[in-house]
Motif scaffolding. Structure first.
Motif, PDB file in Angstrom:
ATOM      1  N   ARG A  40       0.394  -0.984   0.510  1.00 39.71           N
ATOM      2  CA  ARG A  40      -0.234  -0.531  -0.231  1.00 39.71           C
ATOM      3  C   ARG A  40       0.590   1.423   0.540  1.00 39.71           C
ATOM      4  O   ARG A  40       0.750   1.993  -0.688  1.00 39.71           O
ATOM      5  CB  ARG A  40      -1.186  -0.007   1.633  1.00 39.71           C
ATOM      6  N   ILE A  41       1.672   1.301   0.126  1.00 39.79           N
ATOM      7  CA  ILE A  41       2.790   2.164   1.361  1.00 39.79           C
ATOM      8  C   ILE A  41       4.330   2.168   0.257  1.00 39.79           C
ATOM      9  O   ILE A  41       4.426   3.396   1.049  1.00 39.79           O
ATOM     10  CB  ILE A  41       2.754   2.848   2.493  1.00 39.79           C
ATOM     11  N   GLY A  42       4.496   1.148  -0.099  1.00 39.90           N
ATOM     12  CA  GLY A  42       5.747   1.215  -0.046  1.00 39.90           C
ATOM     13  C   GLY A  42       6.954   0.180   1.352  1.00 39.90           C
ATOM     14  O   GLY A  42       6.395   0.853   2.588  1.00 39.90           O
ATOM     15  N   ASP A  43       7.688   0.328   0.981  1.00 38.24           N
ATOM     16  CA  ASP A  43       8.748  -0.856   1.690  1.00 38.24           C
ATOM     17  C   ASP A  43       9.560   1.517   2.829  1.00 38.24           C
ATOM     18  O   ASP A  43       9.057   0.519   4.214  1.00 38.24           O
ATOM     19  CB  ASP A  43      10.011  -0.773   0.960  1.00 38.24           C
ATOM     20  N   GLU A  44       9.843   2.002   2.412  1.00 40.24           N
ATOM     21  CA  GLU A  44      10.496   2.921   3.575  1.00 40.24           C
ATOM     22  C   GLU A  44       9.711   3.962   3.903  1.00 40.24           C
ATOM     23  O   GLU A  44       9.755   3.868   4.938  1.00 40.24           O
ATOM     24  CB  GLU A  44      11.197   3.718   2.129  1.00 40.24           C
TER      25      GLU A  44
ATOM     26  N   TRP B 258      15.756   8.425   9.321  1.00 43.77           N
ATOM     27  CA  TRP B 258      14.888   7.900   8.198  1.00 43.77           C
ATOM     28  C   TRP B 258      13.910   8.515   7.499  1.00 43.77           C
ATOM     29  O   TRP B 258      13.676   8.388   6.277  1.00 43.77           O
ATOM     30  CB  TRP B 258      14.083   6.590   8.624  1.00 43.77           C
ATOM     31  N   ALA B 259      12.745   9.655   8.211  1.00 41.24           N
ATOM     32  CA  ALA B 259      12.443  10.131   8.138  1.00 41.24           C
ATOM     33  C   ALA B 259      12.284  10.965   6.570  1.00 41.24           C
ATOM     34  O   ALA B 259      12.265  11.002   5.627  1.00 41.24           O
ATOM     35  CB  ALA B 259      11.349  10.934   9.174  1.00 41.24           C
ATOM     36  N   ALA B 260      13.399  11.555   6.866  1.00 44.80           N
ATOM     37  CA  ALA B 260      14.359  12.900   5.859  1.00 44.80           C
ATOM     38  C   ALA B 260      14.694  11.557   4.200  1.00 44.80           C
ATOM     39  O   ALA B 260      14.456  12.664   3.718  1.00 44.80           O
ATOM     40  CB  ALA B 260      15.534  12.444   6.199  1.00 44.80           C
TER      41      ALA B 260
ATOM     42  N   ALA C 285       5.036   6.934  -4.621  1.00 47.72           N
ATOM     43  CA  ALA C 285       4.617   6.221  -3.606  1.00 47.72           C
ATOM     44  C   ALA C 285       4.426   4.514  -4.545  1.00 47.72           C
ATOM     45  O   ALA C 285       4.373   5.323  -5.623  1.00 47.72           O
ATOM     46  CB  ALA C 285       2.935   6.772  -3.314  1.00 47.72           C
ATOM     47  N   GLY C 286       3.868   3.603  -4.125  1.00 52.53           N
ATOM     48  CA  GLY C 286       3.960   2.283  -5.374  1.00 52.53           C
ATOM     49  C   GLY C 286       5.004   1.691  -5.670  1.00 52.53           C
ATOM     50  O   GLY C 286       5.213   1.386  -7.169  1.00 52.53           O
ATOM     51  N   VAL C 287       6.077   1.054  -5.035  1.00 57.33           N
ATOM     52  CA  VAL C 287       7.014   1.132  -5.019  1.00 57.33           C
ATOM     53  C   VAL C 287       7.211  -0.115  -5.496  1.00 57.33           C
ATOM     54  O   VAL C 287       7.454  -0.503  -6.906  1.00 57.33           O
ATOM     55  CB  VAL C 287       7.928   0.919  -4.105  1.00 57.33           C
ATOM     56  N   ARG C 288       6.649  -1.031  -5.021  1.00 57.23           N
ATOM     57  CA  ARG C 288       6.412  -2.523  -5.670  1.00 57.23           C
ATOM     58  C   ARG C 288       5.479  -3.435  -5.210  1.00 57.23           C
ATOM     59  O   ARG C 288       4.795  -3.213  -4.046  1.00 57.23           O
ATOM     60  CB  ARG C 288       7.828  -3.360  -5.973  1.00 57.23           C
ATOM     61  N   HIS C 289       5.109  -4.572  -5.640  1.00 56.81           N
ATOM     62  CA  HIS C 289       4.284  -5.278  -4.742  1.00 56.81           C
ATOM     63  C   HIS C 289       4.408  -6.885  -4.013  1.00 56.81           C
ATOM     64  O   HIS C 289       5.359  -7.443  -4.859  1.00 56.81           O
ATOM     65  CB  HIS C 289       3.188  -5.844  -5.948  1.00 56.81           C
ATOM     66  N   ILE C 290       4.511  -7.095  -2.913  1.00 54.86           N
ATOM     67  CA  ILE C 290       4.915  -8.328  -2.175  1.00 54.86           C
ATOM     68  C   ILE C 290       3.869  -9.302  -2.225  1.00 54.86           C
ATOM     69  O   ILE C 290       2.892  -8.451  -1.650  1.00 54.86           O
ATOM     70  CB  ILE C 290       5.108  -7.515  -1.244  1.00 54.86           C
TER      71      ILE C 290
END
Length: 410
Positions: free
Chosen positions: A78-82, A188-190, A197-202
């Protein structure tokens, strides 16, 4: 992060920041667990915990890891790994801080929230390293696990002195460990704000459920974790039963965990360079069991040596376990699937390690039955390591041995 970056196209600055962030995150992933053991008797007494409740408290981390690990792929889709890592770092920080409220309900709730964050990060870290550090996965795995062990060692050794510095408050000493977690969150927030968004799907690891090799990797991860959390929760009380002061027991636990940092850095590279990982998995399994039994029964003068060897062996086990997830997968997607399975089911299995140890000790009033339980875990660990160490990919046939051997050499 763009697709090009996901394929290994990170610029050097971005790669450095990502690697530094992962290392700092790793530093915080065992602090909520390792910091509790040295003050467990005081926390249990002040909170009115029964022996059963105390055993459940030591079991809570691995139980939460098993229950919450499947949430990582859901959030990642939904929101990506990071951003998932960022959210879970928030849970880890808040849960660690809430331990300052003291009392049994607050302690259980705070540990659960912190372990929720750790569970998801545990799953995503191997996939991030597989995706963004191609050609350097062994190095990053080693640095990550070394940092994790250093954080745990510091927490184990400093919590009791910190308690005394804070006026004898075990709850404030536990809550103080939220500060390094907050630092990791801010760093990490920086970087997470710049992620697309939507990096990849696991996908869920359905294709691995009937794969024997995947189950062997899962058992190896779970059983080495069973020993690890048994040590986190019960080594300090064991050493105190053997006549050591609370401070000395905490320092010895810290020294043991510090030893893990050495082999956790070296073991992944050694494992990746070999034709397969069977020998190294079985070797560290046997060494861990022998040294832990020595902590139970060896002469007091040898406890420091036994604890050091225990730490070295457990660091090797953890480093090899994480590296097996990377080596047994062809790509980052499969690594995420295998990681979710190994850490979800594996940590549920691991929860029986400290739980049964506590119950057996409570029933017998000694550590002999605990020693039998440790031996059973060790035998199963060696068997699963021999299977998981074969030069194969999950979902593949023995014909893939040559391919994975070549990939490991790279």
């Amino acid at each position: 992060m763009t697709r090009a970056e996901g394929d290994g196209g990170l610029n050097p600055r971005r790669r450095f920041l990502l690697g530094a962030g992962l290392v700092l995150i790793g530093f915080n992933l065992r602090i909520p667990i390792a910091s509790l053991g040295p003050v467990l008797p005081e926390a249990a007494r002040a909170s009115g915990l029964s022996p059963w409740a105390t055993s459940m408290l030591t079991t809570l981390p691995s139980l939460c890891f098993g229950l919450f690990s499947p949430l990582a792929p859901v959030f990642s889709r939904r929101i990506g790994d990071e951003r998932t890592v960022l959210l879970m770092l928030g849970a880890l920080t808040l849960g660690t801080a809430l331990r300052g409220l003291a009392g049994a309900p607050a302690l259980f709730a705070a540990q659960t929230l912190a372990c929720l964050g750790i569970a998801a990060i545990n799953v995503l870290a191997p996939a991030l390293m597989k995706r963004d550090f191609r050609g350097h996965t062994a190095l990053m795995t080693g640095l990550f696990t070394m940092s994790l062990c250093l954080g745990a060692a510091l927490a184990a050794g400093v919590t009791v002195p910190l308690q005394r510095w804070l006026g004898g408050s075990w709850s404030l000493a536990l809550a103080a460990w939220a500060l390094p977690a907050l630092l990791a969150l801010l760093l990490w927030a920086a970087g997470a704000r710049r992620q697309e968004a939507g990096v990849r799907h696991i996908a869920r690891p359905r294709s691995l459920w009937r794969d024997l090799l995947a189950w062997q990797v899962t058992l190896f991860m779970g059983l080495q974790s069973a020993l690890a959390y048994l040590v986190f929760g019960w080594l300090a009380p064991i050493l105190r039963d053997r006549g050591l002061s609370p401070e000395a027991a905490g320092y010895l636990l810290s020294l043991s965990i510090l030893g893990q940092a050495v082999t956790s850095l070296i073991a992944p590279s050694l494992a990746a360079r070999g034709r397969d990982q069977r020998f190294v998995a079985v070797f560290f399994s046997a060494l861990a069991v022998i040294s832990l039994l020595a902590c139970l029964f060896a002469p007091p003068a040898t406890l420091w040596l036994a604890a050091c060897v225990l730490g070295l062996s457990q660091g090797g086990l953890f480093g090899v376990a994480l590296m097996l997830i990377v080596l047994r997968a062809r790509d980052a997607l499969v690594a995420a699937q295998l990681s979710a399975m190994a850490q979800g089911i594996g940590y549920l299995l691991a929860s029986f390690g400290p739980l049964l140890a506590g119950l057996l000790h409570s029933m017998s009033g000694g550590w002999t039955l605990v020693a039998v339980w440790i031996t059973v875990i060790g035998a199963a660990l060696a068997w699963s390591g021999a299977g998981a160490g074969r030069a194969l990919y999950v979902g593949k046939t023995p014909d893939s041995a040559a391919a994975i051997t070549g990939a490991s050499a790279r």
